[in-house]
Design a protein around this motif. Sequence first.
Motif, mmCIF file in Angstrom:
data_model
loop_
_atom_site.group_PDB
_atom_site.id
_atom_site.type_symbol
_atom_site.label_atom_id
_atom_site.label_comp_id
_atom_site.label_asym_id
_atom_site.label_seq_id
_atom_site.Cartn_x
_atom_site.Cartn_y
_atom_site.Cartn_z
ATOM 1 N N GLY A 233 52.374 32.924 29.504
ATOM 2 C CA GLY A 233 51.815 34.056 30.230
ATOM 3 C C GLY A 233 51.189 35.099 29.331
ATOM 4 O O GLY A 233 50.106 35.634 29.621
ATOM 5 N N ALA A 234 51.830 35.416 28.191
ATOM 6 C CA ALA A 234 51.275 36.451 27.309
ATOM 7 C C ALA A 234 49.937 36.016 26.731
ATOM 8 O O ALA A 234 49.000 36.816 26.581
ATOM 9 C CB ALA A 234 52.264 36.767 26.183
ATOM 10 N N GLU A 235 49.841 34.724 26.378
ATOM 11 C CA GLU A 235 48.594 34.226 25.809
ATOM 12 C C GLU A 235 47.481 34.257 26.867
ATOM 13 O O GLU A 235 46.316 34.579 26.572
ATOM 14 C CB GLU A 235 48.776 32.817 25.259
ATOM 15 N N GLU A 236 47.805 33.880 28.131
ATOM 16 C CA GLU A 236 46.791 33.901 29.192
ATOM 17 C C GLU A 236 46.293 35.328 29.435
ATOM 18 O O GLU A 236 45.089 35.565 29.630
ATOM 19 C CB GLU A 236 47.379 33.320 30.487
ATOM 20 N N VAL A 237 47.210 36.285 29.383
ATOM 21 C CA VAL A 237 46.803 37.676 29.583
ATOM 22 C C VAL A 237 45.895 38.131 28.447
ATOM 23 O O VAL A 237 44.868 38.797 28.658
ATOM 24 C CB VAL A 237 48.044 38.586 29.684
ATOM 25 N N ALA A 238 46.220 37.766 27.218
ATOM 26 C CA ALA A 238 45.401 38.160 26.066
ATOM 27 C C ALA A 238 44.003 37.553 26.154
ATOM 28 O O ALA A 238 42.979 38.219 25.909
ATOM 29 C CB ALA A 238 46.101 37.759 24.771
ATOM 30 N N LEU A 239 43.945 36.261 26.505
ATOM 31 C CA LEU A 239 42.629 35.614 26.613
ATOM 32 C C LEU A 239 41.847 36.156 27.807
ATOM 33 O O LEU A 239 40.613 36.229 27.793
ATOM 34 C CB LEU A 239 42.793 34.089 26.721
ATOM 35 N N GLY A 240 42.541 36.557 28.884
ATOM 36 C CA GLY A 240 41.856 37.159 30.030
ATOM 37 C C GLY A 240 41.200 38.477 29.650
ATOM 38 O O GLY A 240 40.078 38.780 30.075
ATOM 39 N N ARG A 241 41.991 39.296 28.846
ATOM 40 C CA ARG A 241 41.372 40.545 28.389
ATOM 41 C C ARG A 241 40.167 40.272 27.503
ATOM 42 O O ARG A 241 39.172 40.998 27.532
ATOM 43 C CB ARG A 241 42.419 41.375 27.637
ATOM 44 N N LEU A 242 40.230 39.190 26.693
ATOM 45 C CA LEU A 242 39.066 38.841 25.854
ATOM 46 C C LEU A 242 37.859 38.472 26.715
ATOM 47 O O LEU A 242 36.727 38.905 26.450
ATOM 48 C CB LEU A 242 39.428 37.673 24.932
ATOM 49 N N ALA A 243 38.046 37.693 27.770
ATOM 50 C CA ALA A 243 36.919 37.315 28.645
ATOM 51 C C ALA A 243 36.330 38.540 29.329
ATOM 52 O O ALA A 243 35.106 38.656 29.519
ATOM 53 C CB ALA A 243 37.392 36.295 29.681
ATOM 54 N N ALA A 244 37.224 39.502 29.716
ATOM 55 C CA ALA A 244 36.731 40.707 30.388
ATOM 56 C C ALA A 244 35.842 41.544 29.474
ATOM 57 O O ALA A 244 34.957 42.276 29.943
ATOM 58 C CB ALA A 244 37.920 41.536 30.888
ATOM 59 N N VAL A 245 36.115 41.444 28.151
ATOM 60 C CA VAL A 245 35.268 42.195 27.209
ATOM 61 C C VAL A 245 33.808 41.760 27.327
ATOM 62 O O VAL A 245 32.881 42.579 27.191
ATOM 63 C CB VAL A 245 35.802 42.020 25.769
ATOM 64 N N PHE A 246 33.556 40.487 27.563
ATOM 65 C CA PHE A 246 32.182 39.959 27.600
ATOM 66 C C PHE A 246 31.480 40.162 28.942
ATOM 67 O O PHE A 246 30.266 39.987 29.045
ATOM 68 C CB PHE A 246 32.190 38.465 27.255
ATOM 69 N N VAL A 247 32.198 40.496 29.965
ATOM 70 C CA VAL A 247 31.571 40.723 31.279
ATOM 71 C C VAL A 247 30.807 42.052 31.236
ATOM 72 O O VAL A 247 31.344 43.071 30.785
ATOM 73 C CB VAL A 247 32.633 40.717 32.391
ATOM 74 N N ASP A 248 29.555 42.034 31.703
ATOM 75 C CA ASP A 248 28.711 43.244 31.671
ATOM 76 C C ASP A 248 27.896 43.319 32.966
ATOM 77 O O ASP A 248 27.771 42.329 33.705
ATOM 78 C CB ASP A 248 27.778 43.214 30.457
ATOM 79 N N THR A 249 27.314 44.500 33.223
ATOM 80 C CA THR A 249 26.495 44.670 34.427
ATOM 81 C C THR A 249 25.182 43.911 34.281
ATOM 82 O O THR A 249 24.617 43.803 33.185
ATOM 83 C CB THR A 249 26.186 46.152 34.657
ATOM 84 N N ASN A 250 24.682 43.356 35.372
ATOM 85 C CA ASN A 250 23.358 42.712 35.401
ATOM 86 C C ASN A 250 22.472 43.265 36.524
ATOM 87 O O ASN A 250 21.410 42.719 36.801
ATOM 88 C CB ASN A 250 23.496 41.200 35.544
ATOM 89 N N LEU A 251 22.884 44.331 37.173
ATOM 90 C CA LEU A 251 22.115 44.979 38.231
ATOM 91 C C LEU A 251 22.085 46.477 37.935
ATOM 92 O O LEU A 251 23.141 47.127 37.883
ATOM 93 C CB LEU A 251 22.742 44.708 39.599
ATOM 94 N N ALA A 252 20.843 47.008 37.723
ATOM 95 C CA ALA A 252 20.717 48.419 37.322
ATOM 96 C C ALA A 252 19.583 49.073 38.111
ATOM 97 O O ALA A 252 18.560 48.441 38.438
ATOM 98 C CB ALA A 252 20.453 48.531 35.824
ATOM 99 N N TYR A 253 19.779 50.338 38.390
ATOM 100 C CA TYR A 253 18.770 51.119 39.109
ATOM 101 C C TYR A 253 17.551 51.350 38.210
ATOM 102 O O TYR A 253 17.686 51.657 37.020
ATOM 103 C CB TYR A 253 19.371 52.452 39.546
ATOM 104 N N SER A 254 16.325 51.184 38.781
ATOM 105 C CA SER A 254 15.073 51.369 38.028
ATOM 106 C C SER A 254 14.317 52.571 38.588
ATOM 107 O O SER A 254 13.642 52.466 39.622
ATOM 108 C CB SER A 254 14.202 50.113 38.111
ATOM 109 N N PRO A 255 14.412 53.743 37.938
ATOM 110 C CA PRO A 255 13.685 54.910 38.458
ATOM 111 C C PRO A 255 12.163 54.751 38.386
ATOM 112 O O PRO A 255 11.443 55.243 39.249
ATOM 113 C CB PRO A 255 14.173 56.050 37.551
ATOM 114 N N GLU A 256 11.662 54.025 37.365
ATOM 115 C CA GLU A 256 10.205 53.850 37.247
ATOM 116 C C GLU A 256 9.660 53.025 38.401
ATOM 117 O O GLU A 256 8.645 53.382 39.029
ATOM 118 C CB GLU A 256 9.857 53.182 35.905
ATOM 119 N N GLN A 257 10.301 51.898 38.689
ATOM 120 C CA GLN A 257 9.845 51.046 39.785
ATOM 121 C C GLN A 257 9.950 51.781 41.117
ATOM 122 O O GLN A 257 9.062 51.686 41.977
ATOM 123 C CB GLN A 257 10.672 49.761 39.833
#
Length: 769
Positions: A233-257
């Motif tokens: 369980g501890a290892e799964e939690v550590a690796l889960g936190r590592l995967a969450a580090v790489f998750v980022d937003t891909n939808l952003a508001y465009s004021p110019e458009q």
Amino acid sequence: MRDEVPQPPRPRPRSSFSRKLSFPSRVRSRVREIGDRVLAADLGWSATFVVVVVALLGSQRCAAPLERYVVGEPAPHDIVARYDFDVEDHALTEERRQQAREAVPDVYVRDSDREVRVAREIAELFAEGRAAGAVQPSGVDALSRVPPDALRVLEGRDWDPAIEEVLTTSVRRVMRGMIVGNKALLQSEPAIEVLHVPGSREERLTDYGAIMDLDEARDRVRREVSRMLDLPGAEEVALGRLAAVFVDTNLAYSPEQTRERRDRAAQDAIPVMQRVAKGTVLVRDGERITAHDLEIIGAARRGSVGRMGVGEFAGLVVTAVLLAFFLYRYASYHQRDFKRIRHLHALLVLSICSMLLLASGLLWVARQVVDQLAPPFDLVETYPYLVPLGAGSVLVALLANGRIAMVYSAFTALLFGMLTGWDTYRLAWGLLVQFAGIYAISTYRNRAALLRAGLVIGGAGAVACLALETLRGSPEPTSVLLYASALAFVGGAVGAGLLVSFSLPPLETLFNVLTEIRLLELSNVDHPLLSQLAVKAPGSYNHSLVVGTLAEEAAKAIGANSLFCRVAAFYHDVGKMVKPEYFVENQRGENPHDRLSPSMSALIIASHVKDGIRMAREAGLPEQIVDIIPQHHGTRLMTYFYEKAKKNADPDLGEIKQEDFRYPGPKPQNREAAIFMLSDAVEAAARTVDDPTPNRLREMIRKVTNAVVLDGQLEACDLTFADLDRIQAAFLRALVSMYHHRVDYPGFDFGKGRPAARTEREPAATRSE
């Protein structure tokens, strides 16, 4: 015993020059015949005039007010709407545009390639770990992003590829959805527009259930890792936190458009128009004119364009018909005594309509283009001064004369004023510019004359523009007035010159007019016909040059066309090229007429007239020059052969008739042709005068002239006896200068000391034949 009559000489084959030009000559003749029929259709030309005028003027309100109003000045009278028109309501239009802006949803851009880049970052992390701390090529220390507990798990598991696969798969699976930084902000928007990049796919969303915020996406990826791994369980939690580090937003508001789309929607919004009824008082007498009033007045003017009632249309047609009638009456009246051009009415209609169409086209182009330019280039009102009106008056003056060009100018200026909003100031400007063109082109004897005429037209147009706009009381700034005057100068100096240069040759051909410009071109001695004459009949060529000198001086003495006389003289004997040896000026030794009967000789001599007409027409010479070829001989008697025939006549065969020894004619029809007849006879006779002193030359000229007059050759032309006296005086001056005495040079006594070999000279009349 009768003289044996030898066989006539066999005709020579036609030269390659004649063969080459015979077919074009026939084509030109046919085209000329068709063209004459078209140009002679006066009713058709009048109808064309009416149609063009009505079509051009019918697109505007001829009775619309023409005053120029200025903001802040009192209205000179009640300004009333003469017709129903629409005007924009700016307040309601701006409200509609604001509504159009608000109707456009916020634009969000979805980065569809973000998951691919994240997967590449995970791969780089594992590659760095396996390389025991080796620096990545990109220079990014991937290990620094790994939480310490996750780093211990990965090192303990030797950076297991299975763990890499789980992390990559779970992160990409989550990031295939739309992840926004703060989903709570979307709840206040009824809809959003999602723009997928790369590519151009768009979609509108009103339900945001499929969109995750960043915290929700990271929780989801941690659950995915825990579900896919079978580790403590501890290892799964550590690796889960590592995967969450790489998750980022891909939808952003465009004021110019968003701003660009809202501005476009506002621009596309249809303006709100309000109807102003006919008879509405726009501004009352004495009230100060505001910017809003000026806008409404402008809308009233624009609304009047292209809206003509039945009564107005009928009035315009009647006006056009009256103008067409008076133009036709003037052309018909003047045509009676005007021989320079046969179809004067067609010329005037064609010139006026062409100039109006050109002006209308230029003004249409200006209206389409200048709105995009910066001041002072954006005022359409200045561009009528660019129209090269002076070109039309120059063309008519060259093709006809200055008097006819003045009438043309009056009609064109009047119609130009109507075309530009019934503006009397533009009418006056058009009249002055065209008068300047007529003045500038009064004489054309060199190529610089056309350039000079263009400069005069341009200068007069610029000065007249400034003067009339000042007289009008134009409120425009000085820069606008200077730009308008510059347009007037360019239209005259450049536009008029180019238009005349390109239009004159086809008009000369169409109307069969011999202008001074064409005469200057024909005066070039390198013309193919003159080159052949100089080679095949050098004596006749020299005779033509001398006749040209005599004819030019005589024409100057009585005010005839001296340039025409000089140029036509070059071509009047081109027919002698066919049988040059039968003419005394080309003979070197034996005379072929000694072997022929007088009647055969007379036929050969007279045939050079017919041959000359044929060759001149095949070479494309103007008909005015072609007419000189038969008329310069008229129906004169070939005296030498007639007397020879009478001397050798057989009484049993009847009396010798003079008609058999006369040229076919016709007699000279104008002053220039009469001058040619006298010049030709005097030049031939002058060569027979021994010791040509002024008294002997004067007596010779008098006898030759009297013989021509008594023979009735000048009955069809309008020469007077006063003209004959001046012509004889001009001949005498020219011949005395040609046959003047020179002093003897010691040691150069040519022929002296030997008996002179006298030969019997032929009579003057013989040499002229």
